[in-house]
Design a protein around this motif. Sequence first.
Motif, PDB file in Angstrom:
ATOM      1  N   ARG A  10       0.836  -1.189   0.000  1.00 18.60           N
ATOM      2  CA  ARG A  10       0.000   0.000   0.000  1.00 18.60           C
ATOM      3  C   ARG A  10       0.876   1.245   0.000  1.00 18.60           C
ATOM      4  O   ARG A  10       1.922   1.282   0.643  1.00 18.60           O
ATOM      5  N   LEU A  11       0.449   2.291  -0.710  1.00 15.12           N
ATOM      6  CA  LEU A  11       1.130   3.579  -0.700  1.00 15.12           C
ATOM      7  C   LEU A  11       0.441   4.457   0.344  1.00 15.12           C
ATOM      8  O   LEU A  11      -0.784   4.606   0.315  1.00 15.12           O
ATOM      9  N   GLU A  12       1.240   5.036   1.265  1.00 10.93           N
ATOM     10  CA  GLU A  12       0.664   5.800   2.372  1.00 10.93           C
ATOM     11  C   GLU A  12       1.490   7.048   2.684  1.00 10.93           C
ATOM     12  O   GLU A  12       2.692   7.072   2.451  1.00 10.93           O
ATOM     13  N   PHE A  13       0.806   8.021   3.237  1.00 11.74           N
ATOM     14  CA  PHE A  13       1.460   9.225   3.751  1.00 11.74           C
ATOM     15  C   PHE A  13       1.286   9.272   5.261  1.00 11.74           C
ATOM     16  O   PHE A  13       0.205   8.974   5.777  1.00 11.74           O
ATOM     17  N   PRO A  14       2.344   9.686   6.000  1.00 11.13           N
ATOM     18  CA  PRO A  14       2.195   9.840   7.445  1.00 11.13           C
ATOM     19  C   PRO A  14       1.286  11.033   7.742  1.00 11.13           C
ATOM     20  O   PRO A  14       1.303  12.031   7.027  1.00 11.13           O
ATOM     21  N   GLN A  15       0.512  10.894   8.788  1.00  9.13           N
ATOM     22  CA  GLN A  15      -0.334  11.981   9.258  1.00  9.13           C
ATOM     23  C   GLN A  15       0.293  12.535  10.535  1.00  9.13           C
ATOM     24  O   GLN A  15       1.125  11.878  11.153  1.00  9.13           O
ATOM     25  N   PRO A  16      -0.056  13.732  10.945  1.00 10.08           N
ATOM     26  CA  PRO A  16       0.605  14.333  12.117  1.00 10.08           C
ATOM     27  C   PRO A  16       0.399  13.523  13.396  1.00 10.08           C
ATOM     28  O   PRO A  16      -0.605  12.828  13.533  1.00 10.08           O
ATOM     29  N   TRP A  31      -3.082  15.165   5.118  1.00 11.51           N
ATOM     30  CA  TRP A  31      -1.852  15.951   5.207  1.00 11.51           C
ATOM     31  C   TRP A  31      -0.902  15.505   4.116  1.00 11.51           C
ATOM     32  O   TRP A  31      -0.534  14.333   4.030  1.00 11.51           O
ATOM     33  N   LEU A  32      -0.515  16.429   3.258  1.00 13.86           N
ATOM     34  CA  LEU A  32       0.391  16.189   2.137  1.00 13.86           C
ATOM     35  C   LEU A  32       1.269  17.419   1.966  1.00 13.86           C
ATOM     36  O   LEU A  32       0.941  18.487   2.473  1.00 13.86           O
ATOM     37  N   THR A  33       2.343  17.283   1.216  1.00 12.91           N
ATOM     38  CA  THR A  33       3.074  18.488   0.831  1.00 12.91           C
ATOM     39  C   THR A  33       2.233  19.193  -0.235  1.00 12.91           C
ATOM     40  O   THR A  33       1.347  18.584  -0.848  1.00 12.91           O
ATOM     41  N   ALA A  34       2.517  20.449  -0.480  1.00  6.50           N
ATOM     42  CA  ALA A  34       1.771  21.194  -1.505  1.00  6.50           C
ATOM     43  C   ALA A  34       1.936  20.531  -2.874  1.00  6.50           C
ATOM     44  O   ALA A  34       0.971  20.403  -3.647  1.00  6.50           O
ATOM     45  N   GLU A  35       3.149  20.055  -3.173  1.00 10.99           N
ATOM     46  CA  GLU A  35       3.360  19.399  -4.469  1.00 10.99           C
ATOM     47  C   GLU A  35       2.627  18.066  -4.542  1.00 10.99           C
ATOM     48  O   GLU A  35       2.032  17.723  -5.566  1.00 10.99           O
ATOM     49  N   ALA A  36       2.645  17.300  -3.454  1.00  4.00           N
ATOM     50  CA  ALA A  36       1.914  16.023  -3.442  1.00  4.00           C
ATOM     51  C   ALA A  36       0.422  16.263  -3.636  1.00  4.00           C
ATOM     52  O   ALA A  36      -0.256  15.493  -4.317  1.00  4.00           O
ATOM     53  N   ALA A  95       5.703  10.015   0.560  1.00  2.00           N
ATOM     54  CA  ALA A  95       4.891   8.800   0.622  1.00  2.00           C
ATOM     55  C   ALA A  95       5.786   7.624   1.003  1.00  2.00           C
ATOM     56  O   ALA A  95       7.007   7.667   0.793  1.00  2.00           O
ATOM     57  N   HIS A  96       5.195   6.607   1.566  1.00  2.00           N
ATOM     58  CA  HIS A  96       5.901   5.386   1.939  1.00  2.00           C
ATOM     59  C   HIS A  96       5.172   4.189   1.333  1.00  2.00           C
ATOM     60  O   HIS A  96       3.952   4.229   1.162  1.00  2.00           O
ATOM     61  N   VAL A  97       5.905   3.148   1.035  1.00  2.00           N
ATOM     62  CA  VAL A  97       5.308   1.886   0.624  1.00  2.00           C
ATOM     63  C   VAL A  97       5.299   0.986   1.848  1.00  2.00           C
ATOM     64  O   VAL A  97       6.347   0.768   2.478  1.00  2.00           O
ATOM     65  N   THR A  98       4.116   0.498   2.189  1.00  2.00           N
ATOM     66  CA  THR A  98       3.972  -0.360   3.358  1.00  2.00           C
ATOM     67  C   THR A  98       3.562  -1.751   2.911  1.00  2.00           C
ATOM     68  O   THR A  98       2.624  -1.911   2.135  1.00  2.00           O
ATOM     69  N   ARG A 127       7.808  -0.865   6.293  1.00  2.00           N
ATOM     70  CA  ARG A 127       7.395   0.423   5.717  1.00  2.00           C
ATOM     71  C   ARG A 127       8.664   1.133   5.259  1.00  2.00           C
ATOM     72  O   ARG A 127       9.577   1.326   6.057  1.00  2.00           O
ATOM     73  N   THR A 128       8.721   1.482   3.969  1.00  2.00           N
ATOM     74  CA  THR A 128       9.905   2.149   3.440  1.00  2.00           C
ATOM     75  C   THR A 128       9.523   3.489   2.824  1.00  2.00           C
ATOM     76  O   THR A 128       8.462   3.625   2.217  1.00  2.00           O
ATOM     77  N   GLY A 129      10.395   4.447   2.993  1.00  2.00           N
ATOM     78  CA  GLY A 129      10.180   5.780   2.453  1.00  2.00           C
ATOM     79  C   GLY A 129      11.057   6.756   3.212  1.00  2.00           C
ATOM     80  O   GLY A 129      11.890   6.353   4.018  1.00  2.00           O
ATOM     81  N   HIS A 130      10.866   8.017   2.933  1.00  2.00           N
ATOM     82  CA  HIS A 130      11.637   9.021   3.658  1.00  2.00           C
ATOM     83  C   HIS A 130      10.749  10.227   3.939  1.00  2.00           C
ATOM     84  O   HIS A 130       9.660  10.371   3.384  1.00  2.00           O
TER      85      HIS A 130
END
Length: 160
Positions: A10-16, A31-36, A95-98, A127-130
Amino acid sequence: MPRESMSVWRLEFPQPPGWRVEWLGPYTSHWLTAEAEEIVRYMEAEHRVTHPHPRDPGIFESYPGDDRLSCGCASRSLLEQWFGDYLPRLLAQGAHVTHYSVPAAAVVEDSPEQVLFITRMATVVERTGHEAPTPMIRSSAGSRTSIIAASGGTYDFEAS
């Protein structure tokens, strides 16, 4: 012999910290970056036309609260196919791949394109990403639907 569990990517973004849900997929992330946010807006408009929806459109309302559903793919390569050229751009935006292990009892729908599963019953394997390169901002996840509907469901997006 029936399988006991399956792997789901799954592709995921961390939330605060302290947010109701720690990780959300790009279509629903608050919650995303403006570009995302811009990338996801175009991707979502395209995917509404090109990607299959769950067989039962109301399935997500059937699993509220702690039993909420997540969508993923049965392999990393299927995840890469699903997101295509959007994947590296979203990964660059935090984003991270989980990789999840999902018990058979938690799988709600398993199609060649996507797997729907009860999130709380799944276990994170890896979970991988930066971290995102810019601060995350409150996204317009709730309003993207109305923007897409107003535009006829299409955008002229080109990956740069």
